[in-house]
Scaffold this motif. Structure first.
Motif, PDB file in Angstrom:
ATOM      1  N   MET A  27      25.037  50.036  10.292  1.00 50.31           N
ATOM      2  CA  MET A  27      25.519  48.698  10.825  1.00 50.31           C
ATOM      3  C   MET A  27      25.637  48.979  12.499  1.00 50.31           C
ATOM      4  O   MET A  27      25.372  47.995  12.890  1.00 50.31           O
ATOM      5  N   ALA A  28      26.491  49.882  12.671  1.00 48.34           N
ATOM      6  CA  ALA A  28      26.723  50.079  13.937  1.00 48.34           C
ATOM      7  C   ALA A  28      25.784  50.295  15.054  1.00 48.34           C
ATOM      8  O   ALA A  28      25.578  49.541  15.794  1.00 48.34           O
ATOM      9  N   ALA A  29      24.591  51.097  14.733  1.00 49.87           N
ATOM     10  CA  ALA A  29      23.390  50.928  15.358  1.00 49.87           C
ATOM     11  C   ALA A  29      22.514  49.760  15.441  1.00 49.87           C
ATOM     12  O   ALA A  29      21.965  49.270  16.298  1.00 49.87           O
ATOM     13  N   LEU A  30      22.464  49.057  14.378  1.00 47.25           N
ATOM     14  CA  LEU A  30      22.079  47.490  14.505  1.00 47.25           C
ATOM     15  C   LEU A  30      22.734  46.655  15.290  1.00 47.25           C
ATOM     16  O   LEU A  30      22.066  46.199  16.123  1.00 47.25           O
ATOM     17  N   PHE A  31      23.834  46.676  15.459  1.00 43.20           N
ATOM     18  CA  PHE A  31      24.650  45.790  16.439  1.00 43.20           C
ATOM     19  C   PHE A  31      24.615  46.279  17.864  1.00 43.20           C
ATOM     20  O   PHE A  31      24.740  45.735  18.750  1.00 43.20           O
ATOM     21  N   ALA A  32      24.401  47.720  17.894  1.00 40.05           N
ATOM     22  CA  ALA A  32      24.414  48.211  19.501  1.00 40.05           C
ATOM     23  C   ALA A  32      23.029  48.240  19.928  1.00 40.05           C
ATOM     24  O   ALA A  32      22.987  47.925  21.314  1.00 40.05           O
ATOM     25  N   ASP A  33      21.985  47.657  19.180  1.00 48.41           N
ATOM     26  CA  ASP A  33      20.791  47.163  19.915  1.00 48.41           C
ATOM     27  C   ASP A  33      20.575  45.678  19.927  1.00 48.41           C
ATOM     28  O   ASP A  33      19.676  45.146  20.452  1.00 48.41           O
ATOM     29  N   ALA A  34      21.586  44.903  19.476  1.00 45.58           N
ATOM     30  CA  ALA A  34      21.542  43.562  19.660  1.00 45.58           C
ATOM     31  C   ALA A  34      22.038  43.093  20.798  1.00 45.58           C
ATOM     32  O   ALA A  34      22.801  43.753  21.600  1.00 45.58           O
ATOM     33  N   PRO A  35      21.358  41.814  21.354  1.00 52.48           N
ATOM     34  CA  PRO A  35      21.938  41.162  22.849  1.00 52.48           C
ATOM     35  C   PRO A  35      23.438  41.197  22.632  1.00 52.48           C
ATOM     36  O   PRO A  35      23.937  40.788  21.745  1.00 52.48           O
ATOM     37  N   ALA A  36      24.104  41.217  23.834  1.00 52.88           N
ATOM     38  CA  ALA A  36      25.590  40.869  23.962  1.00 52.88           C
ATOM     39  C   ALA A  36      26.048  39.671  23.463  1.00 52.88           C
ATOM     40  O   ALA A  36      25.237  38.476  23.479  1.00 52.88           O
ATOM     41  N   SER A  37      26.981  39.673  22.623  1.00 53.02           N
ATOM     42  CA  SER A  37      27.708  38.415  22.132  1.00 53.02           C
ATOM     43  C   SER A  37      29.220  38.549  22.409  1.00 53.02           C
ATOM     44  O   SER A  37      29.611  39.463  22.797  1.00 53.02           O
ATOM     45  N   SER A  38      29.778  37.298  22.239  1.00 52.56           N
ATOM     46  CA  SER A  38      31.250  37.243  22.407  1.00 52.56           C
ATOM     47  C   SER A  38      31.886  37.792  21.317  1.00 52.56           C
ATOM     48  O   SER A  38      33.066  38.022  21.409  1.00 52.56           O
ATOM     49  N   GLY A  39      31.023  38.041  20.110  1.00 52.93           N
ATOM     50  CA  GLY A  39      31.693  38.614  19.150  1.00 52.93           C
ATOM     51  C   GLY A  39      32.248  37.433  17.928  1.00 52.93           C
ATOM     52  O   GLY A  39      32.579  37.787  16.886  1.00 52.93           O
TER      53      GLY A  39
END
Length: 59
Positions: free
Chosen positions: A1-13
């Motif tokens: 999961m961490a790798a999936l979100f690491a490659d995602a565009p920046a987000s406010s969360g």
């Protein structure tokens, strides 16, 4: 999961995360739910969805 979100565009969360103040759930959390489901304590539990997601699905 961490790798999936690491490659995602920046987000406010604001769109990703749990409502509870925890990070990603641990494998032990899922294992505990499975152990309970196969125990005598859950012998009358039938036909349910048991989300172990720290309220992630509520978003």
């Amino acid at each position: 999961m961490a790798a999936l979100f690491a490659d995602a565009p920046a987000s406010s969360g604001a769109d990703v995360g749990n409502l509870l103040k925890v990070g990603l759930i641990e494998a032990e959390d899922v294992s505990n739910a499975i152990a309970w489901l196969v125990s005598d304590q859950a012998r009358y539990v039938t036909g349910i969805a048991l989300p172990v997601d720290a309220v992630f699905a509520a978003r």
